[in-house]
Design a protein around this motif. Structure first.
Motif, PDB file in Angstrom:
ATOM      1  N   SER A 280       0.681  -1.087   0.015  1.00  0.00           N
ATOM      2  CA  SER A 280      -0.103   0.035   0.038  1.00  0.00           C
ATOM      3  C   SER A 280       0.903   1.245   0.064  1.00  0.00           C
ATOM      4  O   SER A 280       1.972   1.350   0.742  1.00  0.00           O
ATOM      5  CB  SER A 280      -0.782   0.229   1.149  1.00  0.00           C
ATOM      6  N   ALA A 281       0.466   2.142  -0.678  1.00  0.00           N
ATOM      7  CA  ALA A 281       1.230   3.594  -0.777  1.00  0.00           C
ATOM      8  C   ALA A 281       0.459   4.607  -1.442  1.00  0.00           C
ATOM      9  O   ALA A 281      -0.775   4.407  -1.773  1.00  0.00           O
ATOM     10  CB  ALA A 281       2.383   3.239  -1.727  1.00  0.00           C
ATOM     11  N   THR A 282       0.863   5.972  -1.166  1.00  0.00           N
ATOM     12  CA  THR A 282      -0.212   6.862  -1.770  1.00  0.00           C
ATOM     13  C   THR A 282       0.404   7.390  -2.885  1.00  0.00           C
ATOM     14  O   THR A 282       1.454   7.429  -3.454  1.00  0.00           O
ATOM     15  CB  THR A 282       0.341   8.319  -0.778  1.00  0.00           C
ATOM     16  N   SER A 283      -0.734   7.516  -3.840  1.00  0.00           N
ATOM     17  CA  SER A 283      -0.601   8.071  -5.256  1.00  0.00           C
ATOM     18  C   SER A 283      -0.246   9.449  -5.290  1.00  0.00           C
ATOM     19  O   SER A 283      -0.655  10.176  -4.399  1.00  0.00           O
ATOM     20  CB  SER A 283      -1.776   7.676  -6.153  1.00  0.00           C
ATOM     21  N   THR A 284       0.443  10.111  -6.336  1.00  0.00           N
ATOM     22  CA  THR A 284       0.662  11.577  -6.723  1.00  0.00           C
ATOM     23  C   THR A 284       0.525  11.824  -8.053  1.00  0.00           C
ATOM     24  O   THR A 284       0.435  11.036  -8.961  1.00  0.00           O
ATOM     25  CB  THR A 284       2.041  11.831  -6.029  1.00  0.00           C
ATOM     26  N   ARG A 285       0.139  12.960  -8.228  1.00  0.00           N
ATOM     27  CA  ARG A 285       0.355  13.690  -9.470  1.00  0.00           C
ATOM     28  C   ARG A 285       1.667  13.893  -9.977  1.00  0.00           C
ATOM     29  O   ARG A 285       2.489  13.604  -9.183  1.00  0.00           O
ATOM     30  CB  ARG A 285      -0.306  15.112  -9.333  1.00  0.00           C
ATOM     31  N   TYR A 286       2.003  13.993 -11.350  1.00  0.00           N
ATOM     32  CA  TYR A 286       3.096  14.265 -11.997  1.00  0.00           C
ATOM     33  C   TYR A 286       3.916  15.040 -10.926  1.00  0.00           C
ATOM     34  O   TYR A 286       5.344  14.875 -10.948  1.00  0.00           O
ATOM     35  CB  TYR A 286       2.884  14.642 -13.363  1.00  0.00           C
ATOM     36  N   ASP A 287       3.491  16.442 -10.475  1.00  0.00           N
ATOM     37  CA  ASP A 287       4.092  17.346 -10.004  1.00  0.00           C
ATOM     38  C   ASP A 287       4.494  16.909  -8.416  1.00  0.00           C
ATOM     39  O   ASP A 287       5.003  17.585  -7.711  1.00  0.00           O
ATOM     40  CB  ASP A 287       3.404  18.551  -9.972  1.00  0.00           C
ATOM     41  N   GLY A 288       3.910  15.678  -8.093  1.00  0.00           N
ATOM     42  CA  GLY A 288       4.148  15.189  -6.538  1.00  0.00           C
ATOM     43  C   GLY A 288       3.139  15.497  -5.728  1.00  0.00           C
ATOM     44  O   GLY A 288       3.403  15.097  -4.534  1.00  0.00           O
ATOM     45  N   GLY A 289       1.931  16.248  -6.102  1.00  0.00           N
ATOM     46  CA  GLY A 289       0.906  16.458  -5.044  1.00  0.00           C
ATOM     47  C   GLY A 289       0.159  15.215  -4.652  1.00  0.00           C
ATOM     48  O   GLY A 289       0.120  14.356  -5.716  1.00  0.00           O
ATOM     49  N   GLU A 290      -0.098  14.879  -3.405  1.00  0.00           N
ATOM     50  CA  GLU A 290      -0.511  13.682  -3.090  1.00  0.00           C
ATOM     51  C   GLU A 290      -2.050  13.519  -3.595  1.00  0.00           C
ATOM     52  O   GLU A 290      -2.975  14.658  -3.856  1.00  0.00           O
ATOM     53  CB  GLU A 290      -0.743  13.531  -1.567  1.00  0.00           C
ATOM     54  N   MET A 291      -2.518  12.389  -4.093  1.00  0.00           N
ATOM     55  CA  MET A 291      -3.678  12.221  -4.712  1.00  0.00           C
ATOM     56  C   MET A 291      -4.740  11.271  -3.943  1.00  0.00           C
ATOM     57  O   MET A 291      -5.678  11.522  -3.344  1.00  0.00           O
ATOM     58  CB  MET A 291      -3.834  11.430  -6.214  1.00  0.00           C
ATOM     59  N   GLY A 292      -4.259  10.006  -3.626  1.00  0.00           N
ATOM     60  CA  GLY A 292      -4.947   8.966  -3.281  1.00  0.00           C
ATOM     61  C   GLY A 292      -4.296   7.696  -2.754  1.00  0.00           C
ATOM     62  O   GLY A 292      -3.279   7.697  -2.406  1.00  0.00           O
ATOM     63  N   THR A 293      -4.678   6.676  -2.753  1.00  0.00           N
ATOM     64  CA  THR A 293      -4.236   5.219  -2.375  1.00  0.00           C
ATOM     65  C   THR A 293      -4.138   4.222  -3.233  1.00  0.00           C
ATOM     66  O   THR A 293      -5.247   3.975  -4.078  1.00  0.00           O
ATOM     67  CB  THR A 293      -4.569   5.030  -0.925  1.00  0.00           C
ATOM     68  N   VAL A 294      -3.110   3.509  -3.284  1.00  0.00           N
ATOM     69  CA  VAL A 294      -2.945   2.354  -4.048  1.00  0.00           C
ATOM     70  C   VAL A 294      -2.978   0.988  -3.073  1.00  0.00           C
ATOM     71  O   VAL A 294      -1.928   1.124  -2.283  1.00  0.00           O
ATOM     72  CB  VAL A 294      -2.045   2.092  -4.971  1.00  0.00           C
TER      73      VAL A 294
ATOM     74  N   ASN B 195      -8.572   8.094  -8.779  1.00  0.00           N
ATOM     75  CA  ASN B 195      -7.859   8.855  -9.617  1.00  0.00           C
ATOM     76  C   ASN B 195      -7.333   8.091 -10.641  1.00  0.00           C
ATOM     77  O   ASN B 195      -6.742   6.960 -10.384  1.00  0.00           O
ATOM     78  CB  ASN B 195      -7.005   9.593  -8.740  1.00  0.00           C
ATOM     79  N   THR B 196      -7.138   8.671 -11.977  1.00  0.00           N
ATOM     80  CA  THR B 196      -6.648   7.839 -13.022  1.00  0.00           C
ATOM     81  C   THR B 196      -5.161   8.839 -13.395  1.00  0.00           C
ATOM     82  O   THR B 196      -5.155   9.923 -13.133  1.00  0.00           O
ATOM     83  CB  THR B 196      -7.397   8.173 -14.141  1.00  0.00           C
ATOM     84  N   ASN B 197      -4.467   7.822 -14.177  1.00  0.00           N
ATOM     85  CA  ASN B 197      -3.107   8.420 -14.552  1.00  0.00           C
ATOM     86  C   ASN B 197      -2.242   8.890 -13.313  1.00  0.00           C
ATOM     87  O   ASN B 197      -1.702  10.297 -13.372  1.00  0.00           O
ATOM     88  CB  ASN B 197      -3.343   9.386 -15.610  1.00  0.00           C
ATOM     89  N   VAL B 198      -2.178   8.271 -12.357  1.00  0.00           N
ATOM     90  CA  VAL B 198      -1.468   8.970 -11.002  1.00  0.00           C
ATOM     91  C   VAL B 198      -0.075   7.953 -11.165  1.00  0.00           C
ATOM     92  O   VAL B 198       0.041   7.184 -11.824  1.00  0.00           O
ATOM     93  CB  VAL B 198      -2.196   8.982  -9.618  1.00  0.00           C
ATOM     94  N   TYR B 199       0.692   8.392 -10.118  1.00  0.00           N
ATOM     95  CA  TYR B 199       2.189   7.982 -10.109  1.00  0.00           C
ATOM     96  C   TYR B 199       2.293   7.383  -8.752  1.00  0.00           C
ATOM     97  O   TYR B 199       1.832   7.962  -7.879  1.00  0.00           O
ATOM     98  CB  TYR B 199       3.133   8.772 -10.607  1.00  0.00           C
ATOM     99  N   LEU B 200       3.136   6.275  -8.618  1.00  0.00           N
ATOM    100  CA  LEU B 200       3.418   5.519  -7.414  1.00  0.00           C
ATOM    101  C   LEU B 200       5.236   5.239  -7.624  1.00  0.00           C
ATOM    102  O   LEU B 200       5.319   4.594  -8.410  1.00  0.00           O
ATOM    103  CB  LEU B 200       2.921   4.240  -7.204  1.00  0.00           C
ATOM    104  N   SER B 201       5.919   5.532  -6.610  1.00  0.00           N
ATOM    105  CA  SER B 201       7.199   5.038  -6.514  1.00  0.00           C
ATOM    106  C   SER B 201       7.441   3.573  -6.819  1.00  0.00           C
ATOM    107  O   SER B 201       6.723   2.790  -6.221  1.00  0.00           O
ATOM    108  CB  SER B 201       7.787   5.388  -5.300  1.00  0.00           C
ATOM    109  N   VAL B 202       8.184   3.284  -7.949  1.00  0.00           N
ATOM    110  CA  VAL B 202       8.612   1.791  -7.981  1.00  0.00           C
ATOM    111  C   VAL B 202       9.201   1.224  -6.897  1.00  0.00           C
ATOM    112  O   VAL B 202       9.221   0.019  -6.769  1.00  0.00           O
ATOM    113  CB  VAL B 202       9.507   1.669  -9.302  1.00  0.00           C
ATOM    114  N   LEU B 203       9.801   1.874  -5.903  1.00  0.00           N
ATOM    115  CA  LEU B 203      10.142   1.234  -4.767  1.00  0.00           C
ATOM    116  C   LEU B 203       8.995   0.588  -3.931  1.00  0.00           C
ATOM    117  O   LEU B 203       9.201  -0.268  -2.909  1.00  0.00           O
ATOM    118  CB  LEU B 203      10.444   2.366  -3.603  1.00  0.00           C
TER     119      LEU B 203
END
Length: 78
Positions: free
Chosen positions: A3-17, A53-61
């Motif tokens: 589990s982790a927090t998803s972010t926008r491209y600019d790093g702003g927090e969005m939701g969870t995965v 949220n769609t097209n969000v980012y999650l660190s590959v870590l």
């Protein structure tokens, strides 16, 4: 995947995965770093999160295969 927090491209927090299997579309070096468990990476995987949220980012870590801080083998680059 954990589990982790998803972010926008600019790093702003969005939701969870949530933990478990999840679909990731591609990965990209976002020119910003995230640290988790003593490791740091600039690579982020694009996905849709469990918060709607769609097209969000999650660190590959947070992904299996992303422990080294570089791109995840087998996941295409955006």
């Amino acid at each position: 995947m954990r589990s982790a927090t998803s972010t926008r491209y600019d790093g702003g927090e969005m939701g969870t995965v949530g933990s478990g299997p999840h679909v990731f579309f591609c990965q990209v070096d976002l020119d910003r770093s995230e640290t988790y468990g003593g490791r740091t990476s600039r690579w982020f995987a694009r996905t849709d999160d469990d918060s709607g949220n769609t097209n969000v980012y999650l660190s590959v870590l947070h992904l299996s295969g992303g422990a080294g801080g570089g791109p995840v083998e087998g996941l295409r680059v955006c």
